[in-house]
Design a protein around this motif. Sequence first.
Motif, PDB file in Angstrom:
ATOM      1  N   MET A  25       0.853  -1.187   0.000  1.00 31.12           N
ATOM      2  CA  MET A  25       0.000   0.000   0.000  1.00 31.12           C
ATOM      3  C   MET A  25       0.891   1.239   0.000  1.00 31.12           C
ATOM      4  O   MET A  25       1.894   1.288   0.717  1.00 31.12           O
ATOM      5  N   ASP A  26       0.541   2.238  -0.826  1.00 33.60           N
ATOM      6  CA  ASP A  26       1.311   3.482  -0.783  1.00 33.60           C
ATOM      7  C   ASP A  26       0.406   4.694  -0.881  1.00 33.60           C
ATOM      8  O   ASP A  26      -0.787   4.590  -1.159  1.00 33.60           O
ATOM      9  N   VAL A  27       1.005   5.865  -0.632  1.00 30.41           N
ATOM     10  CA  VAL A  27       0.280   7.131  -0.630  1.00 30.41           C
ATOM     11  C   VAL A  27       0.369   7.747  -2.013  1.00 30.41           C
ATOM     12  O   VAL A  27       1.459   7.878  -2.581  1.00 30.41           O
ATOM     13  N   VAL A  28      -0.761   8.127  -2.566  1.00 31.95           N
ATOM     14  CA  VAL A  28      -0.795   8.786  -3.871  1.00 31.95           C
ATOM     15  C   VAL A  28      -0.234  10.198  -3.740  1.00 31.95           C
ATOM     16  O   VAL A  28      -0.600  10.945  -2.834  1.00 31.95           O
ATOM     17  N   GLU A  29       0.705  10.549  -4.627  1.00 27.01           N
ATOM     18  CA  GLU A  29       1.321  11.878  -4.673  1.00 27.01           C
ATOM     19  C   GLU A  29       1.968  12.253  -3.344  1.00 27.01           C
ATOM     20  O   GLU A  29       1.855  13.375  -2.849  1.00 27.01           O
ATOM     21  N   SER A  30       2.708  11.301  -2.764  1.00 26.06           N
ATOM     22  CA  SER A  30       3.361  11.564  -1.483  1.00 26.06           C
ATOM     23  C   SER A  30       4.430  12.652  -1.591  1.00 26.06           C
ATOM     24  O   SER A  30       4.633  13.433  -0.654  1.00 26.06           O
ATOM     25  N   GLY A  40       2.914  18.503   8.564  1.00 29.55           N
ATOM     26  CA  GLY A  40       1.513  18.107   8.601  1.00 29.55           C
ATOM     27  C   GLY A  40       1.289  16.726   8.029  1.00 29.55           C
ATOM     28  O   GLY A  40       0.552  15.904   8.600  1.00 29.55           O
ATOM     29  N   PHE A  41       1.927  16.440   6.874  1.00 30.48           N
ATOM     30  CA  PHE A  41       1.758  15.123   6.263  1.00 30.48           C
ATOM     31  C   PHE A  41       2.302  14.022   7.168  1.00 30.48           C
ATOM     32  O   PHE A  41       1.644  13.000   7.393  1.00 30.48           O
ATOM     33  N   LEU A  42       3.506  14.221   7.686  1.00 28.99           N
ATOM     34  CA  LEU A  42       4.108  13.174   8.512  1.00 28.99           C
ATOM     35  C   LEU A  42       3.284  12.922   9.769  1.00 28.99           C
ATOM     36  O   LEU A  42       3.140  11.774  10.209  1.00 28.99           O
ATOM     37  N   GLY A  43       2.736  13.981  10.357  1.00 25.31           N
ATOM     38  CA  GLY A  43       1.902  13.793  11.533  1.00 25.31           C
ATOM     39  C   GLY A  43       0.669  12.959  11.225  1.00 25.31           C
ATOM     40  O   GLY A  43       0.319  12.037  11.983  1.00 25.31           O
ATOM     41  N   VAL A  49      -0.713   5.164  10.545  1.00 29.22           N
ATOM     42  CA  VAL A  49       0.028   3.907  10.720  1.00 29.22           C
ATOM     43  C   VAL A  49      -0.226   3.323  12.105  1.00 29.22           C
ATOM     44  O   VAL A  49      -0.430   2.108  12.262  1.00 29.22           O
ATOM     45  N   GLU A  50      -0.243   4.169  13.122  1.00 25.97           N
ATOM     46  CA  GLU A  50      -0.473   3.679  14.486  1.00 25.97           C
ATOM     47  C   GLU A  50      -1.882   3.121  14.640  1.00 25.97           C
ATOM     48  O   GLU A  50      -2.092   2.089  15.295  1.00 25.97           O
ATOM     49  N   THR A  51      -2.867   3.760  14.012  1.00 28.00           N
ATOM     50  CA  THR A  51      -4.244   3.245  14.062  1.00 28.00           C
ATOM     51  C   THR A  51      -4.338   1.889  13.366  1.00 28.00           C
ATOM     52  O   THR A  51      -5.018   0.971  13.847  1.00 28.00           O
ATOM     53  N   ILE A  52      -3.668   1.762  12.226  1.00 31.93           N
ATOM     54  CA  ILE A  52      -3.651   0.478  11.514  1.00 31.93           C
ATOM     55  C   ILE A  52      -3.042  -0.602  12.385  1.00 31.93           C
ATOM     56  O   ILE A  52      -3.569  -1.724  12.511  1.00 31.93           O
ATOM     57  N   ARG A  53      -1.925  -0.266  13.029  1.00 34.76           N
ATOM     58  CA  ARG A  53      -1.215  -1.255  13.852  1.00 34.76           C
ATOM     59  C   ARG A  53      -2.068  -1.708  15.046  1.00 34.76           C
ATOM     60  O   ARG A  53      -2.165  -2.904  15.330  1.00 34.76           O
ATOM     61  N   LYS A  66       6.762  -3.677   7.084  1.00 33.29           N
ATOM     62  CA  LYS A  66       7.531  -2.452   6.900  1.00 33.29           C
ATOM     63  C   LYS A  66       6.585  -1.265   6.883  1.00 33.29           C
ATOM     64  O   LYS A  66       5.498  -1.330   6.296  1.00 33.29           O
ATOM     65  N   SER A  67       7.003  -0.195   7.537  1.00 36.09           N
ATOM     66  CA  SER A  67       6.315   1.086   7.422  1.00 36.09           C
ATOM     67  C   SER A  67       7.303   2.051   6.795  1.00 36.09           C
ATOM     68  O   SER A  67       8.247   2.507   7.444  1.00 36.09           O
ATOM     69  N   LEU A  68       7.099   2.324   5.526  1.00 34.93           N
ATOM     70  CA  LEU A  68       8.013   3.187   4.790  1.00 34.93           C
ATOM     71  C   LEU A  68       7.599   4.644   4.960  1.00 34.93           C
ATOM     72  O   LEU A  68       6.609   4.952   5.619  1.00 34.93           O
ATOM     73  N   GLY A  69       8.331   5.527   4.356  1.00 35.14           N
ATOM     74  CA  GLY A  69       7.985   6.939   4.453  1.00 35.14           C
ATOM     75  C   GLY A  69       6.660   7.268   3.840  1.00 35.14           C
ATOM     76  O   GLY A  69       6.001   8.236   4.230  1.00 35.14           O
ATOM     77  N   ASP A  70       6.229   6.446   2.857  1.00 35.06           N
ATOM     78  CA  ASP A  70       4.938   6.699   2.216  1.00 35.06           C
ATOM     79  C   ASP A  70       4.243   5.411   1.823  1.00 35.06           C
ATOM     80  O   ASP A  70       3.455   5.382   0.892  1.00 35.06           O
ATOM     81  N   GLY A  71       4.524   4.308   2.525  1.00 28.37           N
ATOM     82  CA  GLY A  71       3.918   3.038   2.152  1.00 28.37           C
ATOM     83  C   GLY A  71       3.958   2.023   3.275  1.00 28.37           C
ATOM     84  O   GLY A  71       4.611   2.214   4.303  1.00 28.37           O
ATOM     85  N   LEU A  72       3.227   0.917   3.049  1.00 29.74           N
ATOM     86  CA  LEU A  72       3.147  -0.161   4.031  1.00 29.74           C
ATOM     87  C   LEU A  72       3.271  -1.497   3.325  1.00 29.74           C
ATOM     88  O   LEU A  72       2.761  -1.674   2.207  1.00 29.74           O
TER      89      LEU A  72
END
Length: 595
Positions: A25-30, A40-43, A49-53, A66-72
Amino acid sequence: MSGSDSASLVRYSAVTRAHRAIIFMDVVESVRLVEEDEAGFLGRWLALVETIRSDILAPLNGRLIKSLGDGLLLDFSDVRSAVTAAFAIRDVAQRLNEGLPVNARIHLRAGIETSDVVLDQNDIYGRGVNRAARLVTLAGPDQIVISAAVRDGLTADLDADIEDLGDCYLKHLAQPVRAYRIGPPGPNPVSEPAYFFTELLPSLAIVPFITRDSDQNDLLGEVVAEELIRDLSRSTELNLVSRLSTTAFRGRGATLEQIRANLQADYVLSGEYRTSGQSITIDTELADCKTGQIVLTTRQKGKVAGLLGGRREMIDHIAADVNKAVMKRELQRAQSQALPTLTSYTLLIAAIALMHRLSASDFDSAKALLDELVERGRRQAIPQAWLANWHVLRVQQGWSDDPDRDAQMALQCTKQALDSDPTCSLALAVDGFVHTNLLRRLDVARERYDLALRNNPNDPLAWSLKGTLHAFMGEGPQAMTCTRRALRLSPLDPRRWFYDSLAASACISARQYDAAVQLARRSLRANRNHTSTLRVLSVAQWQLGDHDGARATTRELLRLDPQLTVQGWLARAPSSPFWVGQEFAQVLGMTGVPD
């Protein structure tokens, strides 16, 4: 065997093999989100990610690999758990977006595969991981795409609403993969057509021109701006900010940053004018809002009466210069910056420009830009349509080592484009192009062109290609009517040479050889590498009795396409079953093309 090799084998034999379901899974236009508001984005991303976990993975026995900078990368023991989790993650992301500006929202896309993989304590390996990462490129924002193996583990209408995407080509995979798009079970469609959050065209604001003449009001400045907006609104490379919006900045002396912030403009065109008797001089200035740099200055002189009376030579010259300057600027940006940093419209404009230069190196660069754009949103119509167009031109130029594969790739692109937006006139026109020039299914092509023009009666490409279809069938008058209309609709198009070339083909079918020569020569002055134009010019010259000129043109043609033969051309030419194709082939042979 070395000690390090032995240690590697020991570690490999100690890992666990299992059949798992993998979500990538990744973020569109990260990149854009980080550039515009990193904190703001990182927050928001870390909170998601924490809610998913904590709330999604544990109840479904899932594991965050893995939790990447813009993907899982997520791992599940079975397909249904993975699909349930993907739906839940999408719902959480949409809830977190509530109340946020559109350009700040996080949209995820996901790919799911199931296969035998290799597990260790901290990671997961195998083809399933790679395929999940490739499947995600078929998904648009908020979409989930799965493989056939995942589909086989689901019950339609109970586990998910399932839409067959057909056989899809994925990067670095030789064979197509059957893919499906899924949504939660229920009466709603799997997904609405997806669109980019940033426009695929740069926006231009034209502010009213001002005068330094103390005895003049700004009426003429309003007229100049209005006429330029009218002209440039016909460009296929620009989005124009409305006149009512730009008029608010008249006389304010606003900065570029203020205009950009209020109008969301990428470029601003402004200027001054002065009159002397019945004469008017217009000075224009085009600025890049991102950098503050001036990218174009022009000066045009004419008559006030002509400007007010609808004689548009001055306006047309300014508009054409602006259009070319924006394309040149975006091409320079694409050639000087890393692909991930470029906006979508830079990628698209640069790809179109490079594709139509028809030099081998530029043509390959265009493919790289289109691939990057498609990777950002594979379910988008416009990039897929232009990628299909690339494959057609590749075969036409004689550069394809496998025309059948290029035809299938082109069809795959137009299928995905029309799946995303069935009314996209560009995608419909290019699909007709594929069926005409690669598949020789002229009946299907005619339907596509007619549908494109029903959706957009002012699409010059659809008119031009429809005219070419008539030309291939020897229907000269219809061919010339269509291609002439295309020329009227594309006075500022940087690819005017392409429309001129197709209009020349129409003239051949109407036996208007003088007009064919004029159009072909005008086309070649703008682009001497288009082999189709050279073929048309050679035939027209021969039919006019200029046999030496025709042979010289054919020598240039064979230099660009040394593999060309009469029989090879007949085998792939859509016109070969008709009188115009037979006559064309006969003349090519007489001008020097080998049989």
